[in-house]
Scaffold this motif. Structure first.
Motif, PDB file in Angstrom:
ATOM      1  N   THR A 170      18.142 -27.758  20.082  1.00 24.38           N
ATOM      2  CA  THR A 170      17.008 -27.285  19.316  1.00 24.38           C
ATOM      3  C   THR A 170      16.694 -28.248  18.183  1.00 24.38           C
ATOM      4  N   ARG A 171      15.603 -27.970  17.492  1.00 23.78           N
ATOM      5  CA  ARG A 171      15.194 -28.811  16.371  1.00 23.78           C
ATOM      6  C   ARG A 171      15.985 -28.475  15.124  1.00 23.78           C
ATOM      7  N   SER A 172      15.785 -29.297  14.105  1.00 24.84           N
ATOM      8  CA  SER A 172      16.448 -29.114  12.824  1.00 24.84           C
ATOM      9  C   SER A 172      16.001 -27.827  12.144  1.00 24.84           C
ATOM     10  N   SER A 173      16.838 -27.336  11.241  1.00 24.02           N
ATOM     11  CA  SER A 173      16.474 -26.166  10.436  1.00 24.02           C
ATOM     12  C   SER A 173      15.335 -26.482   9.475  1.00 24.02           C
ATOM     13  N   THR A 174      15.115 -27.752   9.171  1.00 25.78           N
ATOM     14  CA  THR A 174      14.022 -28.128   8.271  1.00 25.78           C
ATOM     15  C   THR A 174      12.668 -28.061   8.964  1.00 25.78           C
ATOM     16  N   ASN A 175      12.678 -27.980  10.281  1.00 26.70           N
ATOM     17  CA  ASN A 175      11.423 -27.857  11.021  1.00 26.70           C
ATOM     18  C   ASN A 175      10.865 -26.454  10.873  1.00 26.70           C
ATOM     19  N   ILE A 176       9.590 -26.354  10.603  1.00 30.08           N
ATOM     20  CA  ILE A 176       9.000 -25.056  10.308  1.00 30.08           C
ATOM     21  C   ILE A 176       8.961 -24.139  11.521  1.00 30.08           C
ATOM     22  N   TYR A 177       8.950 -24.691  12.737  1.00 29.41           N
ATOM     23  CA  TYR A 177       9.015 -23.841  13.920  1.00 29.41           C
ATOM     24  C   TYR A 177      10.364 -23.116  13.979  1.00 29.41           C
ATOM     25  N   SER A 178      11.438 -23.829  13.627  1.00 30.40           N
ATOM     26  CA  SER A 178      12.762 -23.212  13.586  1.00 30.40           C
ATOM     27  C   SER A 178      12.814 -22.121  12.522  1.00 30.40           C
ATOM     28  N   GLN A 179      12.210 -22.403  11.377  1.00 26.88           N
ATOM     29  CA  GLN A 179      12.214 -21.431  10.284  1.00 26.88           C
ATOM     30  C   GLN A 179      11.434 -20.173  10.652  1.00 26.88           C
ATOM     31  N   SER A 180      10.300 -20.342  11.321  1.00 25.53           N
ATOM     32  CA  SER A 180       9.485 -19.188  11.683  1.00 25.53           C
ATOM     33  C   SER A 180      10.157 -18.332  12.751  1.00 25.53           C
ATOM     34  N   LEU A 181      10.792 -18.969  13.724  1.00 27.71           N
ATOM     35  CA  LEU A 181      11.549 -18.195  14.705  1.00 27.71           C
ATOM     36  C   LEU A 181      12.644 -17.394  14.018  1.00 27.71           C
ATOM     37  N   THR A 182      13.392 -18.060  13.128  1.00 24.05           N
ATOM     38  CA  THR A 182      14.457 -17.360  12.408  1.00 24.05           C
ATOM     39  C   THR A 182      13.872 -16.275  11.514  1.00 24.05           C
ATOM     40  N   GLY A 183      12.693 -16.525  10.953  1.00 23.89           N
ATOM     41  CA  GLY A 183      12.017 -15.508  10.151  1.00 23.89           C
ATOM     42  C   GLY A 183      11.665 -14.279  10.969  1.00 23.89           C
ATOM     43  N   SER A 184      11.334 -14.478  12.234  1.00 23.11           N
ATOM     44  CA  SER A 184      11.019 -13.333  13.101  1.00 23.11           C
ATOM     45  C   SER A 184      12.293 -12.573  13.470  1.00 23.11           C
ATOM     46  N   VAL A 185      13.377 -13.301  13.687  1.00 20.32           N
ATOM     47  CA  VAL A 185      14.664 -12.651  13.956  1.00 20.32           C
ATOM     48  C   VAL A 185      15.116 -11.865  12.720  1.00 20.32           C
ATOM     49  N   LEU A 186      14.887 -12.442  11.550  1.00 22.33           N
ATOM     50  CA  LEU A 186      15.231 -11.768  10.296  1.00 22.33           C
ATOM     51  C   LEU A 186      14.488 -10.443  10.170  1.00 22.33           C
ATOM     52  N   ALA A 187      13.230 -10.434  10.536  1.00 25.96           N
ATOM     53  CA  ALA A 187      12.443  -9.197  10.473  1.00 25.96           C
ATOM     54  C   ALA A 187      12.974  -8.156  11.453  1.00 25.96           C
ATOM     55  N   ALA A 188      13.506  -8.613  12.585  1.00 28.16           N
ATOM     56  CA  ALA A 188      13.983  -7.690  13.614  1.00 28.16           C
ATOM     57  C   ALA A 188      15.400  -7.203  13.368  1.00 28.16           C
ATOM     58  N   LEU A 189      16.267  -8.081  12.866  1.00 23.36           N
ATOM     59  CA  LEU A 189      17.694  -7.767  12.805  1.00 23.36           C
ATOM     60  C   LEU A 189      18.240  -7.564  11.400  1.00 23.36           C
ATOM     61  N   GLY A 190      17.539  -8.051  10.379  1.00 22.87           N
ATOM     62  CA  GLY A 190      18.082  -8.002   9.028  1.00 22.87           C
ATOM     63  C   GLY A 190      18.897  -9.250   8.729  1.00 22.87           C
ATOM     64  N   ALA A 191      19.220  -9.444   7.446  1.00 23.47           N
ATOM     65  CA  ALA A 191      19.835 -10.693   6.989  1.00 23.47           C
ATOM     66  C   ALA A 191      21.232 -10.921   7.559  1.00 23.47           C
ATOM     67  N   GLU A 192      22.079  -9.902   7.538  1.00 22.40           N
ATOM     68  CA  GLU A 192      23.468 -10.078   7.972  1.00 22.40           C
ATOM     69  C   GLU A 192      23.555 -10.458   9.446  1.00 22.40           C
ATOM     70  N   LYS A 193      22.841  -9.745  10.288  1.00 21.04           N
ATOM     71  CA  LYS A 193      22.883 -10.043  11.719  1.00 21.04           C
ATOM     72  C   LYS A 193      22.194 -11.360  12.038  1.00 21.04           C
ATOM     73  N   THR A 194      21.173 -11.708  11.261  1.00 23.46           N
ATOM     74  CA  THR A 194      20.493 -12.982  11.497  1.00 23.46           C
ATOM     75  C   THR A 194      21.396 -14.156  11.165  1.00 23.46           C
ATOM     76  N   GLU A 195      22.178 -14.026  10.099  1.00 23.67           N
ATOM     77  CA  GLU A 195      23.108 -15.110   9.774  1.00 23.67           C
ATOM     78  C   GLU A 195      24.181 -15.246  10.846  1.00 23.67           C
ATOM     79  N   ALA A 196      24.665 -14.119  11.362  1.00 25.66           N
ATOM     80  CA  ALA A 196      25.639 -14.174  12.452  1.00 25.66           C
ATOM     81  C   ALA A 196      25.022 -14.833  13.680  1.00 25.66           C
ATOM     82  N   TRP A 197      23.750 -14.531  13.928  1.00 21.28           N
ATOM     83  CA  TRP A 197      23.032 -15.154  15.051  1.00 21.28           C
ATOM     84  C   TRP A 197      22.916 -16.661  14.855  1.00 21.28           C
ATOM     85  N   ALA A 198      22.538 -17.083  13.652  1.00 21.17           N
ATOM     86  CA  ALA A 198      22.393 -18.518  13.375  1.00 21.17           C
ATOM     87  C   ALA A 198      23.725 -19.236  13.529  1.00 21.17           C
TER      88      ALA A 198
END
Length: 352
Positions: A170-198
């Motif tokens: 995948t692309r770097s975390s600095t890429n905005i596409y990566s950030q937006s995907l993670t932002g959508s996961v954050l909305a779905a799962l919450g911060a704790e589960k999103t960090e575990a996912w990352a």
């Protein structure tokens, strides 16, 4: 149509000058056109295929278009520095995250348009009318057909399965596409589960993230990894490429639309907003409405393999072949607002 673009050297100059408010420096000037009705567009879309869209609008309306092209963050900084004197009528950029950056900087003026509201689904426009999507792209899982079966991976969450260790690109975390995907996961799962996912993703990386989406696709085809995250239009453009080597890469790649059984696949956008300092708002809004016409929407799809935002627009075989899919209905403004927190999560997870 007048176009001004910035080369890499100019962009570096612009970045340096931005810190002092462009005092005494004019790196480039925008043509104002002889027609009183001309509109000035700052665009971060670098696709030459868009030229016919601009030409088509002028032919249809008689309104001339003057255009500056540069990367989004540079255009945003320029508009901020220009303040009330900015000649920009419109800002066009890719990714909702950058649209929200401009929104948060106060660069947009709300638009009330029955045409835009009727054509564009609610989740693809800012609720207050500050910006609107022109086209969309799904961020999907792509896989090497010789090594992976599509039923092996059906969700973004499944990417953390240990069976993908050393196989994910995948692309770097600095890429905005990566950030937006993670932002959508954050909305779905919450911060704790999103960090575990990352953290799970990082554990499965085949290599440190580098390059763009096309680089990830080519690396999967070459066997450097077995799966990758990518926007759909990159593969669509490889499929319709005139280069034999691009077609050979595309032939090896399959597409999975994640999360079809629940929230749907994350979809990002290319969008447009009316400048808060627009000198020709009427002409600018006409252009915004033109972009959601069936003609313009089919052009986005046909020329750059993007999905239309309106129903019924013609879609090329290069992306029809991926199949239909359920898209996440999360408003693009929500995952974009999550980008800053998403980046912090990715940093803590070791996603470089």
């Amino acid at each position: 149509m007048t176009k001004t673009s910035l080369n890499r050297r100019d962009l570096l100059k612009l970045s340096a000058v931005g810190a002092v408010g462009f005092t005494g420096v004019n790196l480039f000037s925008i043509g104002r056109g002889k027609a009183a009705a001309a509109i000035n567009i700052y665009s971060a879309r670098h696709y030459d295929t868009d030229l016919k869209l601009y030409e088509g609008f002028t032919q249809k309306t008689g309104i001339a278009i003057n255009r500056i092209e540069a990367v989004a963050d540079q255009l945003i900084e320029r508009m901020k520095s220009e303040g009330a004197a900015s000649p920009a009528d419109l800002l066009i950029t890719v990714d909702a995250g950058r649209l929200v950056r401009a929104q948060d900087a106060g660069l947009f003026k709300a638009v009330k348009s029955a045409v835009l509201e009727a054509a564009i689904p609610a989740h693809l426009r800012e609720p207050g009318g500050l910006w609107f999507s022109m086209s969309k792209r799904a961020r999907v899982v792509m896989y090497n057909k010789d090594k992976v079966k599509p039923e092996e991976i059906t969700t973004y969450e499944a990417l953390v399965d240990p069976k993908w260790k050393g196989r994910l690109l995948t692309r770097s975390s600095t890429n905005i596409y990566s950030q937006s995907l993670t932002g959508s996961v954050l909305a779905a799962l919450g911060a704790e589960k999103t960090e575990a996912w990352a953290r799970g993703l990082v554990a499965n990386f085949a290599r440190e993230p580098r390059g763009g989406d096309t680089d990830q696709i080519k690396a999967v085809a070459a066997g450097e990894g077995d799966i990758c995250l990518s926007n759909t239009y990159y593969l669509g453009n490889l499929i319709k490429s005139s280069k034999a080597e691009d077609k050979a890469v595309a032939d090896k790649i399959g597409v999975v639309f994640p999360n079809q059984g629940d929230r749907g696949t994350h979809v990002n956008v290319s969008g447009i907003g009316l400048s808060a300092t627009a000198k020709n708002p009427e002409g600018a809004i006409q252009f915004m409405e033109y972009l959601v016409s069936p003609e313009a929407q089919s052009y986005f799809a046909g020329q750059n393999s993007e999905y239309p935002v309106i129903a019924g627009a013609e879609v090329p075989s290069s992306i029809l072949g991926f199949g239909t899919f359920k898209e996440d209905q999360l408003n693009a403004a929500v995952f974009a607002k999550n980008n800053a927190e998403a980046l912090k999560i990715m940093d803590r997870a070791g996603w470089k």
